[in-house]
Write a protein that holds these residues in place. Structure first.
Motif, short mmCIF file in Angstrom:
data_model
loop_
_atom_site.label_atom_id
_atom_site.label_comp_id
_atom_site.label_asym_id
_atom_site.label_seq_id
_atom_site.Cartn_x
_atom_site.Cartn_y
_atom_site.Cartn_z
N THR A 119 15.48 30.88 -4.21
CA THR A 119 15.01 30.11 -3.05
C THR A 119 14.73 28.68 -3.50
OG1 THR A 119 12.71 30.75 -3.45
CG2 THR A 119 13.98 32.12 -1.92
N ILE A 120 14.83 27.74 -2.55
CA ILE A 120 14.57 26.33 -2.84
C ILE A 120 13.47 25.85 -1.91
CG2 ILE A 120 15.51 24.00 -2.88
CD1 ILE A 120 18.25 25.20 -3.45
N ASP A 121 12.43 25.24 -2.48
CA ASP A 121 11.33 24.70 -1.70
C ASP A 121 10.93 23.35 -2.28
OD1 ASP A 121 9.19 24.29 -0.03
OD2 ASP A 121 7.85 25.71 -1.03
N ASP A 122 11.10 22.32 -1.50
CA ASP A 122 10.70 20.97 -1.90
C ASP A 122 11.32 20.57 -3.24
OD1 ASP A 122 9.42 18.53 -1.60
OD2 ASP A 122 7.58 19.21 -2.58
N THR B 298 24.13 24.12 -7.53
CA THR B 298 24.24 22.68 -7.79
C THR B 298 22.84 22.09 -7.85
OG1 THR B 298 24.39 22.19 -5.42
CG2 THR B 298 26.46 22.56 -6.61
N THR B 299 22.72 20.94 -8.47
CA THR B 299 21.39 20.36 -8.70
C THR B 299 21.18 19.03 -7.98
OG1 THR B 299 22.19 19.26 -10.71
CG2 THR B 299 21.24 21.47 -10.95
N GLU B 300 22.00 18.73 -7.01
CA GLU B 300 21.93 17.42 -6.35
C GLU B 300 20.55 17.14 -5.76
OE1 GLU B 300 25.02 17.41 -3.48
OE2 GLU B 300 26.64 17.32 -4.96
N GLU B 301 19.92 18.13 -5.16
CA GLU B 301 18.63 17.92 -4.51
C GLU B 301 17.48 18.61 -5.25
OE1 GLU B 301 18.98 19.18 -0.49
OE2 GLU B 301 20.53 17.71 0.02
N LEU B 302 17.71 19.01 -6.48
CA LEU B 302 16.69 19.74 -7.24
C LEU B 302 15.97 18.84 -8.23
CD1 LEU B 302 18.50 23.11 -8.04
CD2 LEU B 302 16.87 22.63 -6.20
N ARG B 303 14.67 19.12 -8.42
CA ARG B 303 13.86 18.42 -9.40
C ARG B 303 13.39 19.33 -10.53
NH1 ARG B 303 9.29 17.53 -7.68
NH2 ARG B 303 9.32 18.63 -5.68
#
Length: 290
Positions: free
Chosen positions: A103-106, A55-60
């Motif tokens: 992985t997700i970072d910032d 999902t992309t809710e918190e992704l930039r």
């Protein structure tokens, strides 16, 4: 409009993915050891498809990095990032030695391929590969895509994009952002970016179609031809050089037809933006967009 032309050499007016190189790279290390025994003749017949959805809710933004992969990235009318990987290897053990990792970072999702070289017989047979196809929502930035060996294909994405491959062709089409692209061995194709920064290949041809550029930019090939298509109306300083080859400029409304064998420089309008085009061994052709 002011057009100033300087040429060194002869200047005349009014003249006229499917086969990836990665198999060669992967097999080179073991070629000497296995040529007589024929152990490199084994193909990657064991295959498996792996998938992941984010999902992309918190992704930039998204970045992708692999060692031995073809990568296809494109936009899709979706709210999620869909990743499909095609694994291929000589044996089931080799197939299990690679896997898809995220992985997700910032707010940035990094997609990569994990490798466990302890499970493979290094150099004695072709390395396992994991090709990637990634569909991203059209609002999400794609910032970086890199593979040491593999063809990279990017279509209809947003964001300032950096694409690099050591061995493989690179293609970027309709990127809504500034494109930087490089490959050591392979052709380079960039069509309809918002702008470009530096497009470079050591050994390969370069094909670029521009609607304009926002800042100074460079297009280079050490060994290969360069085909540049530009809009009829220009406002830049265009410098073209080749050590062994010919330069031709035709069918661009703001430029007279020219030809030379070493250097051509044209200042169109105020010439505030500079585009340098160079190849050591190859021809450079500049034409208008159809």
């Amino acid at each position: 409009m002011t057009v100033a032309i300087m040429a060194a050499g002869d200047v005349r007016h009014h003249m006229t993915r499917q086969a990836s190189r990665r198999s060669v790279l992967a097999g080179a290390a073991g070629g000497v050891l296995c040529g007589v025994a024929g152990c490199l003749s084994r193909s990657r017949d064991v295959e498996r498809t792996v998938t992941k959805t984010h999902t992309t809710e918190e992704l930039r933004a998204v970045t992708i990095s692999t060692t031995l992969s073809d990568i296809d990235v494109h936009s899709a009318p979706t709210d999620a990032i869909d990743i499909e990987g095609q694994k291929a290897a000589v044996s089931r053990d080799d197939l299990e030695s690679i896997g898809l990792s995220t992985t997700i970072d910032d707010g940035v999702l990094d997609i990569s391929v994990d490798r466990d070289d302890a499970r493979t017989v290094f150099g004695l047979r072709p390395d396992p590969v994991l090709d990637l196809s990634v569909a991203v929502p059209d609002r999400l930035e794609v910032r970086r895509i890199e593979s040491r060996a593999g063809d990279l294909d990017v279509n209809d994405v947003v964001g300032n994009l950096q694409v690099t491959s050591e061995t493989g062709a690179v293609s970027a089409t309709a990127v809504e952002g500034i494109v930087s692209a490089a490959t050591e061995t392979g052709d380079l194709v960039v069509e309809d970016p918002a702008s470009i920064d530096r497009l470079v290949t050591d050994t390969g041809d370069v094909d670029v179609a521009l609607s304009g550029i926002d800042d100074d930019a460079t297009i280079e090939s050490s060994t290969g031809s360069i085909d540049l298509r530009v809009p009829d109306e220009l406002d830049l300083t265009l410098e073209i050089t080749t050590e062994t080859g010919e330069i031709t400029v035709t069918d661009v409304e703001d430029l007279p037809e020219m030809a030379g064998d070493s250097l051509i420089e044209a200042v169109v309008g105020d010439g505030a933006t500079r585009l340098e085009v160079s190849t050591e061994t190859g021809d450079v052709t500049v034409t208008g967009r159809e």
